[in-house]
Design a protein around this motif. Sequence first.
Motif, mmCIF file in Angstrom:
data_model
loop_
_atom_site.group_PDB
_atom_site.id
_atom_site.type_symbol
_atom_site.label_atom_id
_atom_site.label_comp_id
_atom_site.label_asym_id
_atom_site.label_seq_id
_atom_site.Cartn_x
_atom_site.Cartn_y
_atom_site.Cartn_z
ATOM 1 N N LYS A 100 0.867 -1.194 0.000
ATOM 2 C CA LYS A 100 0.000 0.000 0.000
ATOM 3 C C LYS A 100 0.900 1.239 0.000
ATOM 4 N N THR A 149 -3.302 3.621 -1.733
ATOM 5 C CA THR A 149 -3.779 2.741 -2.805
ATOM 6 C C THR A 149 -3.023 1.411 -2.769
ATOM 7 N N LEU A 150 -3.750 0.286 -2.972
ATOM 8 C CA LEU A 150 -3.115 -1.036 -3.059
ATOM 9 C C LEU A 150 -2.332 -1.122 -4.351
#
Length: 766
Positions: free
Chosen positions: A711, A742-743
């Motif tokens: 992440k 955000t992944l």
Amino acid sequence: MKDHNRRLQNDASHRTGSAIAWAVLFGVAPVFCIGVQARQGAAPINEAALPVRQAWLISVPLPITESVAAQINQQISRIAGEATAVVAADQRPVMVLEFDTSSSATGQGSNLGSCLDIAMLLTDSRMQGIQSVAYIPRSRGAHIENEDGLPSSRLQGHAVLVALACNEIAMHEDSAIGRAGADIRGDTALEAAVYRNIAGRRQSIPLPVVIAMVDSSRELHQVETEDGVVFADQDELARLDTAGRVINSTTLGKGGELPVFTSRSLQQMQLVRLRVGTREDLAARLKIDPASIEGNPAAGGEWHSAQLPLGNFVDSREVEWSLRMLNNHLNTHPETNLIVVRFNCPGGEMDACLRLARVLAELDSARIRTVAFIETAAGGSASLIATACDQIIMADAATLGGPDIAAPGANALADSRPLIKLVAESVPRDWSVPMGLVDPDLDVMKYRNRVTGEIRLLCEEERLLMADSDQWVSMGGVDLTSPLKAGEALDLALARSTVTDFDQFRKFFQLSESPVELEPSKTDVWIENFARFMATPMIAAWLLFGAVFLLSTEMSNPGIGLPGFLGSLCLMLFFWSQYLDGNANWLEILLFGVGAVFIVLEVFVLPGFGVFGVGGLILIVVSIVLASQTFIFPRNSEELARMPVSLSMVLAASGGFFAAVFFLRKYVTTLPILRRIMLDPRSNDESISPALRDQKEALAKRDHLLRRTGKTTTPLVPAGKAQIGNELVDVITDGRMVERGTLIRVVQVLGNRVIVEPETSEPLVS
């Protein structure tokens, strides 16, 4: 209502047809000759020796309708009854019909029957003892039109018929006449007969010229013959050519169009003698008292007056409130027809005085008369306001002009010259006088016209721009650098009269009571005091500091919250107070708004911190500086002394920003501006020691991270940091932007270069 209007139109059409038929059948027999001898130049008349004559002014609204015609005919009949009977032609009473082109009206759309009614009365036997003059003035803000290159101040349509019915036509230097048949549709025979009838009675304009303005099928030629110059249509030109009488010919109007003649062209054709620059010039040429044709807004009634007092120094603040009071009074009292500007001021700010002068000069003098009453002094730049009024009345001990308290520099005078000329033209007045009152280096001379005897105060530049510049003879210089006493201003015709005090001024205008003094209401007074308090440098600086501090706080936690509301309120109070104080205007507000939009675009839409961000910041700084002062660049010592105050406003705003950063440094990466250019070094995993984190980041081999997920801990723009397992890794994308949190998935490892993509994206490599 529509039926009523339709009945009025039908009645008007019926009356028009009847009037035309009556004029054609029972009027004086039309003159159908084609060639008319042009008037030859006569020897100059010493008009200065002629006595002053009776005179009246009739303002003719345009277009001429049935109601306008009834009003004009009533005034003509009254004047015919009042005129004193004289024998000598050069002493005949004068009646000037001034066509109202102030609103850029031209007369097109005038009713033919109504115009014919006026024309028949003007050519009636009762008017033989009165010299009627049709005057086409210059409209306010007149310009040269691009499409045809002709002046916008023109008389056309059937209103031309009224001008042709007068003994003589007078025209401003920038005016024109023509296209009498602009409203005619279809056959023109009947209308042409009417124009032949009226023009034949006066014969001031040759019939071929008149018919060419009515009938587009007729050409117009100026023909030189052995007997002189004549005007002819195409048929008469052919007849003269066949007879061998044509020496030379010039086409003035082609078939298929209606010609328009400028005052210059008519003067060159010797068809117009009275080509003038001002109404005063016309009065001098006619040898009448200029006051008799000033027009009286109170004619037939009484004066409804108001007075606008001006203090010791006219600055932007006083002008702003004066204009507010004046506009409010005129809106609530539309019957007002006399504005008295009361002067007790030895000087003022040039820009502020010109602003008030322009508003006063642009008031319609036919509806509102402006009078400058100089009680003690109207000095320096304040004299520009006095010369923008229709009349100047001075107390016996008063002065006009003289050195200003804050003398403008050479650059300021040069910048103000075009606006001073514009104000003078609107009055109208020669611009040399107001310019000479504020510019000590301008040499103003007294000139006399060797033909007409008229006296004018002009500088050399203005004299050379006049069409008859060679006819003006210098009578010596005029000293405008020292204050003019009341008697001196009266001798130079700058002042209309002198009085002992304001009570005698009231008697001069026959005012039963003192004019209403314009003053702000109690609410306005409270608002003014509050605005002045907010506009003081100390309070204004705190408003800017608080606005920037609170808005920066709001940006750290986006959303509509209390800091954002209070910051916006501080910003609004700053610009509002500066606006009412006369410093800020829409330009400054617009600059600040555009600058703020540019910064928002840079923060939320465009990557990095580039052109929009820097440009927006510059616009905001410029808007704050300009909103704190009345000038753009300092031009004198007083304005230069104001600059530190303006710059302190920028420092206050900057202080608010840095104070917000200082107090919110713990959340510095949440600020939209800074998080674009700074990375958060912290890891979400607090169990990793700083030493271990540095050791892992120093490793050159990152192959073990391939295809692992994690992440982002900072925005990837496109580089940044991501938490992958227990490691905080420097990563980079293929160029796309990835938000924080955000992944991501590692798709490629090249040495210590870790390339990632969002987990939901298509793979970058196979």
